[in-house]
Design a protein around this motif. Sequence first.
Motif, mmCIF file in Angstrom:
data_model
loop_
_atom_site.group_PDB
_atom_site.id
_atom_site.type_symbol
_atom_site.label_atom_id
_atom_site.label_comp_id
_atom_site.label_asym_id
_atom_site.label_seq_id
_atom_site.Cartn_x
_atom_site.Cartn_y
_atom_site.Cartn_z
ATOM 1 N N HIS A 11 -29.623 -26.933 27.028
ATOM 2 C CA HIS A 11 -29.410 -25.750 25.926
ATOM 3 C C HIS A 11 -30.764 -25.184 25.597
ATOM 4 C CE1 HIS A 11 -29.664 -29.581 23.632
ATOM 5 N NE2 HIS A 11 -29.612 -28.844 22.594
ATOM 6 N N GLU A 12 -31.754 -26.191 25.403
ATOM 7 C CA GLU A 12 -33.078 -25.689 25.043
ATOM 8 C C GLU A 12 -33.643 -24.768 25.916
ATOM 9 O OE1 GLU A 12 -35.044 -29.336 22.633
ATOM 10 O OE2 GLU A 12 -34.837 -29.767 24.771
ATOM 11 N N SER A 13 -33.402 -24.562 27.147
ATOM 12 C CA SER A 13 -34.072 -23.531 28.201
ATOM 13 C C SER A 13 -33.363 -22.157 27.787
ATOM 14 C CB SER A 13 -33.580 -23.858 29.428
ATOM 15 O OG SER A 13 -34.147 -25.205 29.930
ATOM 16 N N PHE A 14 -32.105 -22.132 27.220
ATOM 17 C CA PHE A 14 -31.687 -20.891 26.800
ATOM 18 C C PHE A 14 -31.984 -20.516 25.325
ATOM 19 C CE2 PHE A 14 -28.745 -22.504 30.195
ATOM 20 C CZ PHE A 14 -28.538 -21.159 30.743
ATOM 21 N N LEU A 15 -32.183 -21.672 24.682
ATOM 22 C CA LEU A 15 -32.617 -21.317 23.228
ATOM 23 C C LEU A 15 -34.065 -20.562 23.194
ATOM 24 C CD1 LEU A 15 -31.576 -24.592 21.252
ATOM 25 C CD2 LEU A 15 -30.517 -22.089 20.744
#
Length: 509
Positions: free
Chosen positions: A338-342
């Motif tokens: 999810h950090e890639s999207f954040l």
Amino acid sequence: MASIRSLAFLCGAVHLTFAQEAYTFTPSSILIGSNGFVNWGAGAFPQASVGTPLVPQSTDLETLALLQQMDPNRIQSTIQTLVNFGTRHTASDTTSPTRGIGAARNWLLNEMTELAKPSNGAMNVSMPCYQQAASPAHGMPIAAQVCNVQVEIKGFVDANRTYVYTGHYDSRRLNNSDYTGDAPGADDNASAVAIALEMIRILAPAVSKSPPAATIIIAAVAGEEQGLYGSNFLAQTLKNASVNVQANFNDDIVGSGSNVPFSPQNQHTIRIFGAGTDYLTINSSIIKEIISTGYQDDTPSRHLGRYVQEVNAGASSVTEMDVALIYKPDRFFRGGDHESFLSVGFPAVRFTEPQEDFYHQHQDPRVQDGVTYGDEIEYVDFEYTARVGKVNLLSLWSIANAPATPSNFTYDTNIGFLADSLDTPPSYLENIIKLYWDVENDPLLAYYEVVWRPMASQQWTHMLNVGLSNTTIIPVSKDNAVFGLRAVGKDGKKSPATYALAVASQYFG
């Protein structure tokens, strides 16, 4: 509300009065807040003379029928198949038909293709790849191809508005550079991939008849354990194409509710981690305002968590789950896809089981000093994983068929505040808030709903139907509550809320 507006702003000198209700203070009363915890001494504050207590949105019978198709036996079969590949390390064998990351991704591609056939072309299956350079310090001792396996379902109303489910299919050992030894990765993270396949299977016949309003992507991504490679590739590709990604639901370690310390409630609870202001990519002045006005718990990611909590509460008789929203980007010193999207400005949350089992995660399979280690399938609860799958399917399908989240939600800083001159109208000095927003040309839209909650509450407590107007007044002080706005569809499906700012700003930056 029309009468309040006309009194306050057409006749600026009129003093507003609101009905006074009798109230008896009971010192021994203990109130339970909307987050399920005791609110010691908080009381039912602030009170409001408008709006109604928030009731979780209900789920239509068609969606509930989809949830009931989530099959624990198929989840078990998928996890066993992935475990049987021995290792799925990102740098592992790509030529063997039975072992390594290559065999795993080829099986996933074939499986998704078969599962998507009942969609009659509504599902597009693909396996985009790129060449990742060696990075020995991060568990990539050699260069390797990183491939995601994914299904895209184009929206029929707003195809550019997109919601993404991710679960990584790679696995690892204690030594993250060991790409030859066994790394079964049953819970971490075949469990999430099994949910992805189940959602594809269940949705395929449904979308052949009625595709979602917005686009859905369901992806099994690679390279998470070595550096979030696959999810970063996917998120950056979507960003470069100017795709309006309004949510990433990332599942990672969702296979058991039975880990120590155990409580029966754990088997019916899923955690959702929602990032705060540190992960916002919008203008720094807006982030400063969010913090200074007390909206630091109202980032888009935390609103996604609230959204999942609410839709699940309305369908909990079918999901048999509670959703625990955690005000953290991830677990202690941990991270995920999810950090890639954040990092590219997309709202994202992480789903993870309530108590992780560190004996059977990132471990070499072995028995040492009488203790069994290894992420083997016998430590996965397939019924629990299926329940997590229901929460994901419910959230993904509901949000993709709701109207888009509203934009440019603002409040007037001159109203409900100190006077700035001798000519300030008395009506501006009331403890009220005047809100504004853009009215969207959305064929799904029925009306807008303002929601609010006390500062100490995690979940929205009140709601007010404000129709299709672009402004309203609420007799609640900005100091005492947090305000949000959401769009309500003609079929009752609701978007996540957006937060109010004192400047014109888009919800996603």
